[in-house]
Structures are given as C-alpha cells and as structure tokens.
Design an enzyme around this catalytic site. Structure first.
Site, PDB file in Angstrom:
ATOM      1  N   GLU A  23       0.844  -1.200   0.000  1.00 21.49           N
ATOM      2  CA  GLU A  23       0.000   0.000   0.000  1.00 21.49           C
ATOM      3  C   GLU A  23       0.880   1.251   0.000  1.00 21.49           C
ATOM      4  O   GLU A  23       1.904   1.300   0.704  1.00 21.49           O
ATOM      5  CB  GLU A  23      -0.883  -0.042   1.252  1.00 21.49           C
ATOM      6  CG  GLU A  23      -2.338   0.251   1.021  1.00 21.49           C
ATOM      7  CD  GLU A  23      -3.047  -0.661   0.019  1.00 21.49           C
ATOM      8  OE1 GLU A  23      -3.057  -0.319  -1.178  1.00 21.49           O
ATOM      9  OE2 GLU A  23      -3.609  -1.683   0.439  1.00 21.49           O
ATOM     10  N   HIS A  24       0.491   2.230  -0.790  1.00 21.31           N
ATOM     11  CA  HIS A  24       1.243   3.493  -0.929  1.00 21.31           C
ATOM     12  C   HIS A  24       2.668   3.250  -1.423  1.00 21.31           C
ATOM     13  O   HIS A  24       3.568   4.039  -1.158  1.00 21.31           O
ATOM     14  CB  HIS A  24       1.237   4.289   0.384  1.00 21.31           C
ATOM     15  CG  HIS A  24      -0.127   4.805   0.725  1.00 21.31           C
ATOM     16  ND1 HIS A  24      -0.616   5.980   0.211  1.00 21.31           N
ATOM     17  CD2 HIS A  24      -1.124   4.277   1.476  1.00 21.31           C
ATOM     18  CE1 HIS A  24      -1.861   6.168   0.657  1.00 21.31           C
ATOM     19  NE2 HIS A  24      -2.194   5.139   1.419  1.00 21.31           N
ATOM     20  N   THR A  25       2.847   2.129  -2.086  1.00 22.58           N
ATOM     21  CA  THR A  25       4.160   1.831  -2.662  1.00 22.58           C
ATOM     22  C   THR A  25       4.181   2.178  -4.146  1.00 22.58           C
ATOM     23  O   THR A  25       5.260   2.363  -4.715  1.00 22.58           O
ATOM     24  CB  THR A  25       4.480   0.325  -2.530  1.00 22.58           C
ATOM     25  OG1 THR A  25       3.305  -0.390  -2.894  1.00 22.58           O
ATOM     26  CG2 THR A  25       4.872  -0.041  -1.123  1.00 22.58           C
ATOM     27  N   GLY A 113     -12.685   2.199  -1.016  1.00 24.35           N
ATOM     28  CA  GLY A 113     -11.285   1.844  -1.230  1.00 24.35           C
ATOM     29  C   GLY A 113     -11.132   0.691  -2.204  1.00 24.35           C
ATOM     30  O   GLY A 113     -10.115   0.010  -2.229  1.00 24.35           O
ATOM     31  N   SER A 115     -11.595   1.170  -5.538  1.00 25.12           N
ATOM     32  CA  SER A 115     -11.259   1.771  -6.829  1.00 25.12           C
ATOM     33  C   SER A 115     -12.424   1.869  -7.800  1.00 25.12           C
ATOM     34  O   SER A 115     -12.302   1.513  -8.973  1.00 25.12           O
ATOM     35  CB  SER A 115     -10.137   0.991  -7.517  1.00 25.12           C
ATOM     36  OG  SER A 115      -9.024   1.018  -6.734  1.00 25.12           O
ATOM     37  N   SER A 116     -13.525   2.389  -7.318  1.00 26.79           N
ATOM     38  CA  SER A 116     -14.639   2.622  -8.239  1.00 26.79           C
ATOM     39  C   SER A 116     -14.225   3.641  -9.306  1.00 26.79           C
ATOM     40  O   SER A 116     -14.658   3.557 -10.453  1.00 26.79           O
ATOM     41  CB  SER A 116     -15.866   3.111  -7.472  1.00 26.79           C
ATOM     42  OG  SER A 116     -15.513   4.131  -6.574  1.00 26.79           O
ATOM     43  N   SER A 117     -13.360   4.575  -8.939  1.00 24.73           N
ATOM     44  CA  SER A 117     -12.984   5.584  -9.941  1.00 24.73           C
ATOM     45  C   SER A 117     -12.104   4.981 -11.037  1.00 24.73           C
ATOM     46  O   SER A 117     -12.294   5.267 -12.223  1.00 24.73           O
ATOM     47  CB  SER A 117     -12.321   6.802  -9.288  1.00 24.73           C
ATOM     48  OG  SER A 117     -11.307   6.412  -8.431  1.00 24.73           O
ATOM     49  N   ASP A 162      -4.378   1.042  -9.189  1.00 29.50           N
ATOM     50  CA  ASP A 162      -5.807   0.780  -9.374  1.00 29.50           C
ATOM     51  C   ASP A 162      -6.153   0.605 -10.851  1.00 29.50           C
ATOM     52  O   ASP A 162      -6.879  -0.309 -11.242  1.00 29.50           O
ATOM     53  CB  ASP A 162      -6.640   1.930  -8.794  1.00 29.50           C
ATOM     54  CG  ASP A 162      -6.306   2.194  -7.342  1.00 29.50           C
ATOM     55  OD1 ASP A 162      -5.560   1.385  -6.755  1.00 29.50           O
ATOM     56  OD2 ASP A 162      -6.779   3.203  -6.799  1.00 29.50           O
ATOM     57  N   TYR A 212      -3.992  12.384   1.187  1.00 33.66           N
ATOM     58  CA  TYR A 212      -3.293  11.442   0.283  1.00 33.66           C
ATOM     59  C   TYR A 212      -2.157  12.160  -0.441  1.00 33.66           C
ATOM     60  O   TYR A 212      -1.023  11.678  -0.489  1.00 33.66           O
ATOM     61  CB  TYR A 212      -4.293  10.863  -0.731  1.00 33.66           C
ATOM     62  CG  TYR A 212      -3.671   9.892  -1.723  1.00 33.66           C
ATOM     63  CD1 TYR A 212      -3.659   8.535  -1.472  1.00 33.66           C
ATOM     64  CD2 TYR A 212      -3.093  10.345  -2.905  1.00 33.66           C
ATOM     65  CE1 TYR A 212      -3.086   7.640  -2.382  1.00 33.66           C
ATOM     66  CE2 TYR A 212      -2.522   9.460  -3.811  1.00 33.66           C
ATOM     67  CZ  TYR A 212      -2.531   8.113  -3.546  1.00 33.66           C
ATOM     68  OH  TYR A 212      -1.960   7.249  -4.441  1.00 33.66           O
TER      69      TYR A 212
HETATM   70  C1  GLA Z   1      -5.227   4.664  -3.856  1.00 36.57           C
HETATM   71  C2  GLA Z   1      -4.439   5.124  -5.076  1.00 36.57           C
HETATM   72  C3  GLA Z   1      -3.397   4.090  -5.485  1.00 36.57           C
HETATM   73  C4  GLA Z   1      -2.540   3.672  -4.296  1.00 36.57           C
HETATM   74  C5  GLA Z   1      -3.409   3.327  -3.094  1.00 36.57           C
HETATM   75  C6  GLA Z   1      -2.587   3.064  -1.854  1.00 36.57           C
HETATM   76  O1  GLA Z   1      -6.012   3.552  -4.157  1.00 36.57           O
HETATM   77  O2  GLA Z   1      -5.304   5.358  -6.163  1.00 36.57           O
HETATM   78  O3  GLA Z   1      -2.608   4.576  -6.527  1.00 36.57           O
HETATM   79  O4  GLA Z   1      -1.586   4.647  -3.993  1.00 36.57           O
HETATM   80  O5  GLA Z   1      -4.337   4.356  -2.796  1.00 36.57           O
HETATM   81  O6  GLA Z   1      -1.832   1.929  -2.023  1.00 36.57           O
END
Ligand code: GLA
Length: 377
Positions: A23-25, A113, A115-117, A162, A212
């Site tokens: 995550e956040h990588t 969280g 990723s609907s977008s 995503d 974010y």
């Molecule tokens: C969101 C962002 C992704 C990612 C995650 C965290 O989903 O769209 O690019 O950074 O957060 O892992």
C-alpha cells in the site's frame, strides 16, 4: 439507450480491485499485489454523430450531464469529470474522440477503497478505444490515461495500481507489479482452507483534496533530501533509497516525513516476503505481514481511522490470520484472510461489535477475483 435516443450502443465493463499487500508503494516505485474483483462499472456507449457533444447519464444517481469536449473547464459533477478527463487523455494518445452518448451504472461500492474511480476510467477508456480508436491504444496506455485523468481532472495524485489492476485483471489471479519497471507477474490465488473477505467500515474514503497528496509529498521530500546528499546516485523514488540513507536525512526531513518513508521501505520488503510465502503456501506468514502493514499504515503513515483500527483489533481477537486497511485509507475497508472454520464467528462478532461501538452497520464482501476491462457486446 433509452436515456437519449433509444439507439443501442456497445457495452463495456471494468472492475474494481483488491490489494493483498503493498500500500502506498506504487507512487514510490515499489511493488503492489492487487487483483480485479467481480464487481465494477458497466457502460453503454455510442458515437452520437456530433463533433464534440457528450451526453452522459449516471443511472445510479439518476443524473444527466451534457458537455462539450472542447470546453476547457469541463463539467462540474465529479462523476462526469471522469468521462471528460478520460476522453481528453485518449485524445492526447491520438484517438479521434468525437461526440458520444454514455449511460453507466456500477455495483462496486463507492468510497470503499475498491477503486470505483479506476473502474470508471478503464471502462470508459476501453469503450472510447473501441468506438473511436480501432483498439489501437495498448492496455498500459489506457491504464496510464486513467491515472492521468485522476491527476489532471480529479485532483488526486495517485499511483498506477488501481488502473493497472482494473485493466489487466484475470479471474482467479493476483498480480505482482513492479511499479518502477512496470513488469508484472500473475499469481494464481486459491488459498485452500481460507477466505478473503472485506469489511467495509462505511466511513467514506475520499482521496480528492485529502491528505493522500500530502503523503506523496512527504515521500518526495525524503527522496530530494537523500539525492542532495548523494549527487553520485540516481534517486527517483523511495525505491532507490536504502534504510541507511533514510537514517542519514532523519533530522533534516523531520519526524513526520521520516515515519512516512520508513513505512514505505518496510512495505516494499513485505510485498516480496508475501509473494515468497504464497508460493510456499505459507498463509501464516502472509497474514503476519498483513498485520504489520496495518500497524505501519496506522502508526507511521497515519492513514487509518478509529473504525478501521477497531476492525483490525476485532480480527486479532477472533484469531483471523491477516487483517489490514486496504487501499488509500482514511476510511473504506479492511481486507481479512480468515480460516474457513473461523469465518462465520468472525463476521458475526465483527458485525455485533461494530454496531455496538459505532452505531452503524458493517458491510461484508466475500472477495472473488475477476477479469479486467472488456467489451461485453
Ligand atoms: C489509492 C491510489 C493508489 C494507491 C493506493 C494506496 O487507491 O489510487 O494509486 O496509492 O491508494 O496503495
């Protein structure tokens, strides 16, 4: 399309995603380990013969917005900005997008969280590529166009995970993506004796204008500080930095940025450890790493909230193998790896305790790993 002229268009669909770990990588050049899910966005689309008028209908919201592609500002409605943004990005890739009608609907939970977008972006990109672009744009370029839509039209400086997952997903498989080289590998995921389940805290996670982007900035500050100390090296993201180098700049960057980067370096190693453990069928290690990620996201990266920390504790109390915040954080879901025999008790306990503590109901989704973006008919 009954919302416009009654003429039938083509139908495209694209999924949301889960992420097992990492995550956040992605915007730090590290590894992620997502898979597409079996729910997402479906859109009916057809060229309407105009030069640049888009007529759009969000079926679930019962909201209609018309706009022109040549309008430099684009529509105000946040859902319509995804359509405007992706159309502009596809034009940049050489697709001669003209006016079109689009009606869409979704079954991926919004703000959870999942990723609907990204599901919207890749669904619309897929449709525009098919209708106007002879399907010449590659899957990677469509994923990147989705990411650019977030950056340029929606105010979220996201990474690529995503959109990548939504475009490249395959049923029954997770994918390990190296976000620096963009190489990736499919991993069949069928943990015998375990279930993967999401608990939606129903705290709406909203990344636009959220911290974010601040998290990303913290990581970039650390990279800049390390690069300044080591003019001989090439430091583009935290992926290029070592623990020692991070310690060298600790005082200079300050404790907050240090903690953020400390999490990211650890997370990179955790994804690799989880991949090895999966290959060995060692789900206990997978789960242990998930808990470590939660701890880091909560204490170091500080993207958790009371509700998500609570759900993580309830998982621990129930002997759940692994549990953590999934996705960007600030609300949304936890992802849980739970033994079959503990599943019913865990879900019942989590529901009851969550209701008692927050006076709100949890939503529970069993994870089914599905296919990526595609044309349905
Ligand atoms: C969101 C962002 C992704 C990612 C995650 C965290 O989903 O769209 O690019 O950074 O957060 O892992």
């Amino acid at each position: 399309m009954k919302h416009f002229d009654g003429l039938t268009g083509n139908v495209y669909s694209s999924p949301g995603r889960i992420n097992l770990i990492g995550e956040h990588t992605d915007y730090n050049g590290g590894f992620v380990f997502p898979g597409a899910v079996d729910c997402g966005i479906m859109a009916e689309m057809r060229a309407n013969g105009t030069e640049d008028t888009v007529m759009a209908y969000a079926i679930d919201l019962k909201d209609r917005v018309d706009f022109k592609l040549s309008d430099p500002k684009g529509p105000k409605a946040s859902w319509a900005r995804y359509i405007y943004g992706i159309a502009k990005e596809m034009q940049k890739l050489g697709v001669p997008v003209k006016g079109f009608n689009i009606a869409f609907s979704g079954d991926v939970p919004l703000g959870a969280g999942m990723s609907s977008s990204a599901a919207m972006e890749s669904c619309f990109a897929f449709g525009l590529n098919d209708i106007f672009g002879d399907n010449k744009v590659s899957l990677w370029d469509m994923a990147l166009a989705g990411q650019a839509t977030e950056h340029n039209y929606c105010g979220v400086n996201c990474g690529i995970m995503d959109q990548f997952a939504s475009v490249f997903g395959q049923a029954g498989k997770l994918m390990r993506l190296d976000c620096r080289s963009r190489e990736f590998e499919y991993f069949p995921f069928d943990p015998k004796g375990y279930k993967l389940v999401l608990l939606n805290s129903c705290v709406k996670h909203e990344l636009a204008g959220s911290p974010y982007n601040d998290r990303r900035r913290s990581c970039e500050n650390v990279v800049k500080a390390i690069a300044a100390k080591h003019p001989e090296g090439k430091f583009e993201t935290l992926r290029d930095c070592t623990w020692e180098q991070l310690d060298e700049v600790r005082a200079e960057v300050g404790e907050e940025d240090y903690k953020r980067a400390h999490f990211v370096l650890g997370e990179k190693d955790r994804v690799l450890a989880v991949c090895d453990a999966l290959v060995a069928g060692d789900y206990e290690t997978v789960g242990k790493k998930m808990y470590e990620t939660h701890e880091g996201l909560s204490k170091e990266y500080e993207v958790s909230c009371e509700e998500l920390d609570f759900l993580n504790e309830v998982a621990k109390e129930n002997g759940v193998t692994g549990s953590r915040i999934m996705g960007g954080g600030f609300g949304g879901c936890t992802i849980n790896l739970v033994k079959d025999e503990l599943y019913d008790k865990f879900i019942a306990d989590a529901r009851a305790k969550y209701r008692a503590k927050f006076n709100r109901d949890l939503k529970v989704y069993d994870v089914v790993i599905g296919d990526g973006a595609r044309k349905l008919c």
